[in-house]
Design an enzyme around this catalytic site. Structure first.
Site, short mmCIF file in Angstrom:
data_model
loop_
_atom_site.label_atom_id
_atom_site.label_comp_id
_atom_site.label_asym_id
_atom_site.label_seq_id
_atom_site.Cartn_x
_atom_site.Cartn_y
_atom_site.Cartn_z
N CYS A 2 0.85 -1.18 0.00
CA CYS A 2 0.00 0.00 0.00
C CYS A 2 0.89 1.24 0.00
O CYS A 2 2.11 1.16 0.11
CB CYS A 2 -0.89 0.00 1.23
SG CYS A 2 -1.75 -1.56 1.52
N ARG A 27 2.92 1.47 -6.91
CA ARG A 27 3.04 0.40 -5.93
C ARG A 27 1.89 -0.61 -6.04
O ARG A 27 1.97 -1.71 -5.51
CB ARG A 27 3.09 0.98 -4.51
CG ARG A 27 4.32 1.81 -4.25
CD ARG A 27 4.24 2.50 -2.91
NE ARG A 27 4.28 1.57 -1.79
CZ ARG A 27 5.39 1.16 -1.19
NH1 ARG A 27 6.56 1.61 -1.59
NH2 ARG A 27 5.34 0.33 -0.17
N TRP A 74 -3.96 -1.91 -1.01
CA TRP A 74 -3.94 -3.17 -1.76
C TRP A 74 -4.53 -4.21 -0.83
O TRP A 74 -3.96 -4.53 0.21
CB TRP A 74 -2.50 -3.52 -2.15
CG TRP A 74 -2.38 -4.66 -3.12
CD1 TRP A 74 -2.42 -4.60 -4.49
CD2 TRP A 74 -2.16 -6.05 -2.80
NE1 TRP A 74 -2.24 -5.85 -5.03
CE2 TRP A 74 -2.08 -6.76 -4.02
CE3 TRP A 74 -2.03 -6.75 -1.61
CZ2 TRP A 74 -1.87 -8.14 -4.07
CZ3 TRP A 74 -1.82 -8.13 -1.66
CH2 TRP A 74 -1.74 -8.81 -2.89
N ASN A 100 -0.04 0.25 6.55
CA ASN A 100 0.46 -0.75 5.60
C ASN A 100 0.93 -1.95 6.39
O ASN A 100 1.52 -1.81 7.46
CB ASN A 100 1.65 -0.20 4.81
CG ASN A 100 1.25 0.88 3.83
OD1 ASN A 100 0.06 1.13 3.62
ND2 ASN A 100 2.23 1.54 3.24
N GLY A 101 0.73 -3.13 5.84
CA GLY A 101 1.19 -4.34 6.51
C GLY A 101 0.03 -5.25 6.90
O GLY A 101 -1.11 -5.06 6.47
N GLU A 485 12.38 -15.03 -17.44
CA GLU A 485 12.10 -13.61 -17.27
C GLU A 485 11.21 -13.09 -18.40
O GLU A 485 10.28 -12.30 -18.16
CB GLU A 485 13.41 -12.82 -17.21
CG GLU A 485 13.27 -11.31 -17.14
CD GLU A 485 12.52 -10.82 -15.90
OE1 GLU A 485 12.14 -9.63 -15.89
OE2 GLU A 485 12.28 -11.61 -14.96
N LYS A 489 7.48 -11.40 -17.82
CA LYS A 489 7.11 -10.07 -18.28
C LYS A 489 5.80 -10.11 -19.07
O LYS A 489 4.93 -9.26 -18.91
CB LYS A 489 8.22 -9.46 -19.17
CG LYS A 489 9.45 -9.01 -18.41
CD LYS A 489 9.27 -7.73 -17.65
CE LYS A 489 9.13 -7.85 -16.18
NZ LYS A 489 9.82 -8.75 -15.36
N GLU A 492 2.85 -10.71 -16.70
CA GLU A 492 2.58 -9.59 -15.80
C GLU A 492 1.78 -8.48 -16.46
O GLU A 492 0.86 -7.94 -15.84
CB GLU A 492 3.91 -9.00 -15.29
CG GLU A 492 4.60 -9.83 -14.23
CD GLU A 492 5.90 -9.17 -13.78
OE1 GLU A 492 6.11 -9.09 -12.57
OE2 GLU A 492 6.69 -8.73 -14.64
N HIS A 508 10.19 -33.12 -22.74
CA HIS A 508 9.68 -33.81 -21.55
C HIS A 508 8.34 -33.25 -21.09
O HIS A 508 8.05 -33.22 -19.89
CB HIS A 508 10.71 -33.74 -20.42
CG HIS A 508 12.00 -34.41 -20.76
ND1 HIS A 508 12.19 -35.77 -20.65
CD2 HIS A 508 13.16 -33.90 -21.24
CE1 HIS A 508 13.42 -36.08 -21.03
NE2 HIS A 508 14.03 -34.95 -21.39
N LYS A 607 4.28 -3.04 -6.79
CA LYS A 607 5.72 -2.91 -7.06
C LYS A 607 6.55 -3.47 -5.93
O LYS A 607 7.51 -4.20 -6.15
CB LYS A 607 6.05 -1.42 -7.26
CG LYS A 607 7.51 -1.15 -7.62
CD LYS A 607 7.85 -1.74 -8.97
CE LYS A 607 9.28 -1.47 -9.37
NZ LYS A 607 9.62 -2.17 -10.63
#
Length: 612
Positions: A2, A27, A74, A100-101, A485, A489, A492, A508, A607
């Site tokens: 947050c 964020r 969030w 936050n938390g 990676e 991307k 996301e 496989h 973020k």
């Protein structure tokens, strides 16, 4: 995850807070709110959605006052809606708090408070936290500051909080544990935020609050004490950040800006540290414990997401250049599986923000077992920078886009310099090879610049595949983590399902997915696995898969086989991930834009992941 912004001073608080919340939008969040105190009244406005929705909702309302707190949420406890948004108020609507938390023991606290007659409006642990503070103040007959201190000693979990009291309109109370909080010090004014981006416009003098510290701003004075009520002297630091660094600078999105910043950000990582002409390589943050690194028998790398992929590349590099066994662990799993950590083991913790909760927990566990911790992060003054024994900043500058791009290449640059230095000290790298690699690493910014010139070609390729449902990314050796990676991307920011695999593992299982609808991205640069990956491409083409190949400039074999090829400049196998990842970042970006996705703020993501 947050975002917190608060202000007290001589300005109108609302414009400062709203602008600050917008700076923190990167964020990730699902609702926003603001509380302002004026003339003994507390005005609270909260709205699900973006900060712009909050602005529209509060338009025409009383937004006056020189003190206020703001928040972007969030969701953790309770769905995203207006009621669960912050700030929360106490039973009498005298106190307002942002948090936050996560408070892990909120359920038992809530049951106790319900028994005492408290009524809750939301489903959040944060409102319970505030009512707990209110209950202590009423029960003990103590000051609000003392009630906060006593409450913090009882709650279990992580927090960054800011409280205000309508009856004390010159006071803000803030505290943190496991969630970042920075205080900007101006002339007769103070700014509080989750990071420095909302503050840099007004002052470059800041105080980073440490875990279990309480800050009290009252009548223009800042006082800090710890949870044991011992007064502390605020340590004021100067921000190394320019306002221009957090603006888009003419680019359509922060992500695109940050992709194109990589020649500079990689060079900035090396500036003052590496000079190939004279064989100079110094990492100033790794001195006191360098001898421990020299004698290490094992290195453990802990990280999450993109940083974990950087760690996978670093595993190859350290083992090649330093001949030390390396294990790369998801930080989120590391602490829960009773890992074997021996005294003297080296743990390298990687995090862009320096606040990743899982990585911080892994650090604490490793330290308790006697390991030496080296941190690699981007944010000066962050929790990881303070918790680790030594380490190195990436100096990549602010990364606003939620999907990391320049953080990945900056982390690889720092890790590569660490491995080079260690290989030379241990004698596992010959001096001639060391100098050769220094020269090549110094040339990487120019090669990344050249790779970026494929942008228009990649945009055309993106148009062909923007409606695909699935992607497969394949690479070998050093390029296998790059495949991971690239797939991350795409997932996301475009919401297309994508998987990264070692190319040899395709047979496989994943080969069953390949048909004429399946785009397969090969990172197929010329290295020790080149002939093998050519065979893998043939296997995909035999099953009518659509091949997009990242190849070394001048390759004449793979372009005859692939449907689309993107060239990158040649470099050594060990450093190729710094270059081969660039087209994958651009491919993801352009596909996401063409799908009308929110590139900089993809859904459900944040973020800085500061909760487990």
């Amino acid at each position: 995850m947050c975002g917190i912004v608060a202000y007290v001073g001589e300005r109108e608080a609302a414009p400062v807070i709203i602008k600050g919340l917008k700076r923190l939008e990167y964020r990730g969040y699902d609702s926003a709110g603001i509380a302002l105190a004026k003339n003994g009244e507390l005005n609270v406005y909260k709205k699900q959605g973006k900060v712009a929705d909050l602005e529209n909702f509060a338009a025409g309302e009383d937004l006056g006052g020189n003190i206020g707190i703001g928040h972007t949420r969030w969701a953790t406890h309770g769905e995203p809606n207006d009621v669960n948004a912050h700030p929360h108020t106490d039973s009498t609507s005298s106190l307002a708090m942002i948090h936050n938390g996560i408070i892990e023991n909120y359920d038992s606290l809530k049951k106790d408070l319900l028994g005492k007659g408290h009524i809750f409006k939301s489903e959040t642990d944060s409102e319970v936290f505030l009512h707990f503070i209110e209950d202590i103040r009423n029960r003990e007959g103590c000051s609000l500051v003392e009630a906060v201190r006593l409450a913090l000693s009882k709650v279990v979990g992580a927090y960054a909080i800011v409280l205000m009291d309508k009856d004390n309109p010159g006071q803000l109370i803030a505290a943190r544990k496991g969630s970042p909080l920075v205080i900007g010090v101006g002339e007769n004014e103070f700014f509080l935020a989750s990071d420095a981006t909302p503050i840099v416009e007004y002052t470059n003098e800041v105080v980073y609050l440490n875990d279990q510290e309480i800050a009290v701003i009252n009548d223009g004075e800042l006082n800090i004490r710890n949870i044991e009520d011992i007064p502390l002297t605020p340590y004021i630091q100067t921000l190394d950040m320019e306002l221009e660094a957090i603006e888009k600078g003419g680019f359509e999105h922060f992500m695109l800006k940050e992709i194109f910043e990589q020649p500079k950000s990689i060079a900035d990582c090396m500036r003052g540290r590496l000079k190939a002409e004279t064989g100079h390589l110094v990492l100033g943050g790794i001195r006191e414990y360098a001898h421990k690194l020299d004698k290490a028998e094992r290195i453990i790398i802990v990280a999450c997401g993109t940083s974990w992929h950087a760690g996978l590349v670093a595993e190859y590099i350290f083992e090649d250049w330093c001949r030390i066994p390396v294990e790369v662990e998801y930080a989120s799993e590391f602490r829960y599986r009773n890992p074997i950590i021996n005294e003297g083991d080296i743990v390298i913790a990687i995090s862009q923000s320096g606040e990743t909760a899982d990585t911080l927990a892994a650090i604490e566990l490793a330290k308790s077992k006697g390991a030496i911790i080296f941190g690699v992060c981007n944010v000066v003054g962050s929790s990881i920078a303070r918790l680790t024994h030594e380490g190195a900043y990436t100096h990549a500058g602010p990364e606003i886009g939620v999907a990391s791009t320049k953080a990945f290449t900056a982390q690889l640059t720092v890790l590569g310099m660490m491995a080079l230095k260690l290989g030379l000290r241990r004698g596992t790298l010959k001096e001639s090879k060391f100098h050769e690699l220094l020269v090549e690493l110094e040339s990487i910014p120019a090669k990344v610049e050249k790779a970026l010139k494929s942008d228009s070609l990649i945009k055309k390729i993106s148009e062909k595949f923007k409606d695909s449902k699935n992607f497969l990314y394949l690479g070998r050796g050093y390029n296998f983590p790059v495949a991971l990676e690239g797939a991350l991307k795409l997932k996301e920011i475009s919401y297309i399902h994508a998987e990264g695999y070692p190319a040899a593992e395709m047979k496989h299982g994943p080969i069953a997915l390949i048909d004429e609808e399946m785009p397969v991205v090969f990172i197929a640069t010329q290295d020790s696995s080149y002939e093998k990956i050519v065979s893998n491409i043939q296997e995909v083409k035999a099953r009518k898969g659509k091949v997009i190949a990242i190849v070394t400039e001048g390759d004449e074999i793979i372009p005859q086989m692939a449907d689309y090829t993107i060239e990158v400049p040649a470099t050594t196998e060990e450093l190729m991930p710094l270059v081969s990842v660039i087209p994958l970042q651009l491919l993801s970006y352009h596909i996401a834009v063409m799908r009308d996705c929110n590139v900089d703020q993809p859904r459900n993501l944040a973020k800085s992941v500061t909760v487990e």
